[in-house]
Each structure stands twice: as C-alpha cells, then as structure tokens.
Design a protein around this motif. Structure first.
Motif, short mmCIF file in Angstrom:
data_model
loop_
_atom_site.label_atom_id
_atom_site.label_comp_id
_atom_site.label_asym_id
_atom_site.label_seq_id
_atom_site.Cartn_x
_atom_site.Cartn_y
_atom_site.Cartn_z
N VAL A 1 -1.38 3.57 -7.34
CA VAL A 1 -1.21 4.18 -6.02
C VAL A 1 -0.01 5.13 -6.02
O VAL A 1 -0.06 6.23 -5.47
CB VAL A 1 -1.05 3.10 -4.93
CG1 VAL A 1 -0.86 3.74 -3.56
CG2 VAL A 1 -2.27 2.18 -4.92
N LYS A 47 -1.21 9.70 3.67
CA LYS A 47 -2.65 9.53 3.56
C LYS A 47 -3.23 10.59 2.65
O LYS A 47 -2.56 11.55 2.28
CB LYS A 47 -3.31 9.60 4.94
CG LYS A 47 -2.91 8.44 5.85
CD LYS A 47 -3.69 8.46 7.14
CE LYS A 47 -3.31 7.26 8.01
NZ LYS A 47 -4.08 7.23 9.27
N GLY A 107 -6.87 9.11 -5.05
CA GLY A 107 -6.72 7.67 -5.27
C GLY A 107 -7.93 7.06 -5.93
O GLY A 107 -7.82 6.19 -6.80
N SER A 143 -6.44 3.18 -0.28
CA SER A 143 -5.18 3.94 -0.18
C SER A 143 -5.45 5.39 0.22
O SER A 143 -4.63 6.01 0.90
CB SER A 143 -4.42 3.88 -1.51
OG SER A 143 -5.08 4.62 -2.52
N ASP A 144 -6.59 5.94 -0.20
CA ASP A 144 -6.98 7.27 0.26
C ASP A 144 -7.23 7.27 1.77
O ASP A 144 -6.95 8.25 2.47
CB ASP A 144 -8.26 7.74 -0.45
CG ASP A 144 -7.98 8.36 -1.81
OD1 ASP A 144 -6.84 8.79 -2.04
OD2 ASP A 144 -8.91 8.41 -2.63
N LYS A 189 -0.78 5.16 1.39
CA LYS A 189 -0.38 4.60 0.10
C LYS A 189 0.85 3.71 0.16
O LYS A 189 1.00 2.79 -0.64
CB LYS A 189 -0.18 5.75 -0.89
CG LYS A 189 -1.49 6.50 -1.18
CD LYS A 189 -1.28 7.70 -2.06
CE LYS A 189 -2.64 8.28 -2.48
NZ LYS A 189 -3.50 8.65 -1.34
N LYS A 190 1.76 3.97 1.08
CA LYS A 190 3.02 3.23 1.10
C LYS A 190 2.79 1.73 1.29
O LYS A 190 3.42 0.90 0.62
CB LYS A 190 3.94 3.76 2.20
CG LYS A 190 5.23 2.96 2.34
CD LYS A 190 6.13 3.50 3.43
CE LYS A 190 7.37 2.64 3.61
NZ LYS A 190 8.29 3.20 4.64
N TYR A 209 0.02 9.14 -5.38
CA TYR A 209 0.98 9.74 -4.44
C TYR A 209 1.65 10.95 -5.10
O TYR A 209 1.72 12.04 -4.53
CB TYR A 209 2.03 8.68 -4.06
CG TYR A 209 2.86 8.97 -2.83
CD1 TYR A 209 3.67 10.10 -2.75
CD2 TYR A 209 2.86 8.10 -1.75
CE1 TYR A 209 4.44 10.36 -1.63
CE2 TYR A 209 3.62 8.34 -0.61
CZ TYR A 209 4.42 9.47 -0.56
OH TYR A 209 5.18 9.72 0.55
#
Length: 402
Positions: A118, A189, A332, A69-70, A74-75, A122
C-alpha cells in the motif's frame, strides 16, 4: 522547488523512513526464526511451512487490500498494518510450539499485506510520469536497507540479550513507524477509476502483468530459500554463530540496497526488461554457488550475486509495475497482484526446499532456487513480449488489457 514538489518530497521522505523502520523490524526475525523453530521441535519441512505461512496469508490478502486501498484510502491500511506488526512482534515472545509459530506467521503476513504494497502504491501515485524508476528505486533503498540491517541487528541482539529482546526491538521499531504515519501522512485515495473485483480476472489475462507476477514469484522463490535455510547452512554447515548468519543475510540485502537508487535511475533511461533479465541471470548463478561453497570467499561471492539480482530486478520491476498501474488506472490493484506473485514465491520456496532438504540434503534446497529462477527468466521473456524498449510503458502500449 514549488509547493507541490516540496509536499511530494516530504511525503516520500516520511514513507521512506517508515518503511525502513518497519522492514528493519521484520528483518530482525530472519536469522532467528529457523533456530527458534528448531528449538521448538520443527523439522526441515516444518521450518519451510512456518516461513511460508507468512506468504500464504499475505498472498490471500493482497488483492483485496489493493482493491480496498484504491477505494477507501491508503493511510488507514498502513497504520492498521503497523499496529498489527507490533502485536505480532510481542506474540513471537509467547510462542510455545512450532504450530504456534505458524499461526503467528499467518498474522504477520496479514499485517504485511497492508504496509509495503500500500505504501508502494502511495509512492507510485506520487511519482511523476517518466520518473517511476527513480522514485521506486529510492523507496526500495528504505525497504532493502531495513531488511539488510535487520538480520545483522537481530543476530547481535539475540547473541547478547536473547531472542525475546530481539522480538521486542521489532515491536518498538514498528511502534515508531505507526506514530509517524498516524501523525504526518495524509489520507490518499486512488487517483483514477476504481476497478470492480471481477476485473481482476481481466488484469490476470494481461500478458505484462503475468510477466511481472511470475518473475517476482521466481525471484522470491530463491529469496525465501535464502532467508529460511541460510541460517541452517551457516550455523550447521559452517559452524558459525547467529551473528554471522544474520551478517551473511545482511550482506545480500545491503548489496541490493546499494544498487536500488542508481539502477532505478537507469530504469528511467534504458530498457527495463533487459535490466530485470540481467538480475535474473545473477540469481540463477547465485543459487547454484551457495550450497557448494567450500570457502568463505566462495560463499560471499554467491551471497553478493544474490544481492546483485535483487539490485537489478527490484527497481526495474517496480518501475514497470507503477507504469502498468498508472496505465490501468488501478495502482493499488496492480501493485497488489504483482506483490501477490512475490508472496507466492516466498510461500512455495521454503516449503518445496524444506521437503527437498529432508529428502536429499540442504544443497538440493538451494539448487531448486536456481532452477526456478531459470524458469522465471523464460516465462518473463514469453509473457513480457509486449514490453518495448520505451522507458515509460504507458507511452508505448496501444491497447489496454492486451
């Protein structure tokens, strides 16, 4: 309020509502699963394994999800996790054996690894420096609030219309959350450098991260026991219905919910380590009181103390985690590691407590949570010696990876 601040508040509100819906759906399962498993022929150790299978898959997935996710945004992970939750919710209705529940819970854990951790990362990136406690405390209101309402709602729906209706309600809530994120949340991101997979070993050598992981693990060892075996204590020991079982679990979670925002603000101005340690003391006492409660007043006292524990630990540890993630330039990844500790606690708690229940009775199961919470206090003090009285960790730590 400037344009940037309005955008931040809007995104925060969307993620708050999303997590509330998702966690309310997850909370619906809590008072139902032990009884559902018993009806499918599960014994104490098997009930513990059913609950723990969720955390096994979640623990394995968390570091990879945090890293990816990093790197990739993340979405997409949040949306995939939510739609997977919908599929898992429907699968509960189709379970035919205790082992079927194990596999469903494994899938549930994989989906869970993509949502709260996640989304928390965010929000951690959205939060201004020095206000991590405030933002994470308010976000935790959504998480704990959903978990608090869910068990009571699940108990009521199950008593009125049956367990399968409760599971379908869980599917509907996660569908709502999925649509909201898909339409309203932009991709995001990582804001800093992306660490290599091998750097996880360096992070694990960091005393502060070890302190956060072990403390999360010890606290959620007890939480896992409460969620797994409180329904059996209430229904079997106190001869009450599923509605009451869900109500007692909700009492614990809602107590924690009420404290998230004020304690989160407190964590921005006072020593976060001390706040977290106070919560640990509450947990030690709570897990010792609950199994020996001969009156409803005593039982409620133990339940409320367990809620106070979460009310102090969650915002303080979340704020420390966000600060450490920002300091390491890997929000993340750090969030994933700390929440992996949480998952390990939830995984081990029900399994060990289930074995103790089969051997010595349900009181031994809860007492193990008190002992582990006490050990967690000691380890947090030892590993967390680098935490200072500063409220913002990145302003007070001279050496990365120390």
């Amino acid at each position: 309020m400037g344009k940037l601040e309005r955008s931040r508040v809007k995104l925060f509100a969307i993620l708050f509502f999303t997590l509330f819906c998702s966690m309310m759906g997850a909370g619906i399962v809590a008072p139902l699963l032990p009884v559902y498993a018993l009806n499918l022929g599960a014994a104490g150790i098997m009930i513990g394994f059913i609950f723990s299978s969720f955390s096994i898959s979640r623990s394995i997935a968390l570091p990879a999800v945090g890293y990816l996710s990093d790197r990739f945004g993340k979405k997409k992970f949040i949306t995939f996790g939510l739609i997977s939750y919908v599929a898992v919710s429907i699968s509960y209705c189709l379970a035919k054996s205790a082992w079927t529940l194990v596999f469903i819970r494994l899938g549930h854990g994989l989906a869970a690894a993509m949502i709260v951790p996640v989304a928390s990362a965010y929000v951690g990136e959205l939060s201004p420096s020095g206000h991590e406690g405030k933002y994470m405390g308010i976000l935790n209101v959504g998480v704990f609030g959903g978990l608090g309402v869910g068990p009571f709602l699940g108990g009521v729906i199950s008593d009125a219309w049956g367990m399968k209706t409760a599971f379908l309600t869980m599917a509907a809530l996660n569908t709502i959350a999925f649509v909201i994120v898909l339409l309203l949340v932009p991709e995001r991101k990582g804001t800093g450098k992306i660490i290599e997979a091998s750097s996880y070993f360096k992070l694990l050598k960091n005393g502060r991260i070890l302190a956060l992981m072990t403390y999360r693990a010890s606290h959620f060892f007890g939480v896992g026991i409460i969620w797994s075996f409180m329904p059996l204590l209430i229904i079997g020991g106190h001869r009450l219905s599923t509605t009451y079982s869900g109500g007692f679990i909700s009492l614990s979670v809602l107590t924690a919910t009420i404290l998230q925002a004020p304690v989160g603000k407190m964590a921005d101005h006072y020593n976060r380590k001390i706040i977290a340690l106070l919560g640990g003391i509450f947990m030690v006492v709570a897990m010792a009181i609950i199994p020996f409660s001969s009156t409803y007043t005593m039982l409620c006292t133990g339940i409320i103390l367990s809620g106070l524990a979460g009310g102090f630990i969650a915002p303080a540890i979340s704020a420390l985690t966000v600060s450490e993630g920002r300091f390491q330039h890997a929000m993340g990844s750090v969030m994933g590691l700390v929440l992996m500790g949480q998952s390990l606690g939830i995984m081990l708690g029900p399994i060990i407590a289930g074995e103790l229940m089969d051997l010595y009775g349900i009181s031994a199961a809860f007492l193990s949570g008190s002992v582990v919470a006490l050990v967690g206090l000691v380890l947090f003090i030892v590993f967390g010696k680098d935490f200072t009285c500063e409220t913002v960790i990145e302003h007070s730590l001279p050496v990365r990876g120390a």
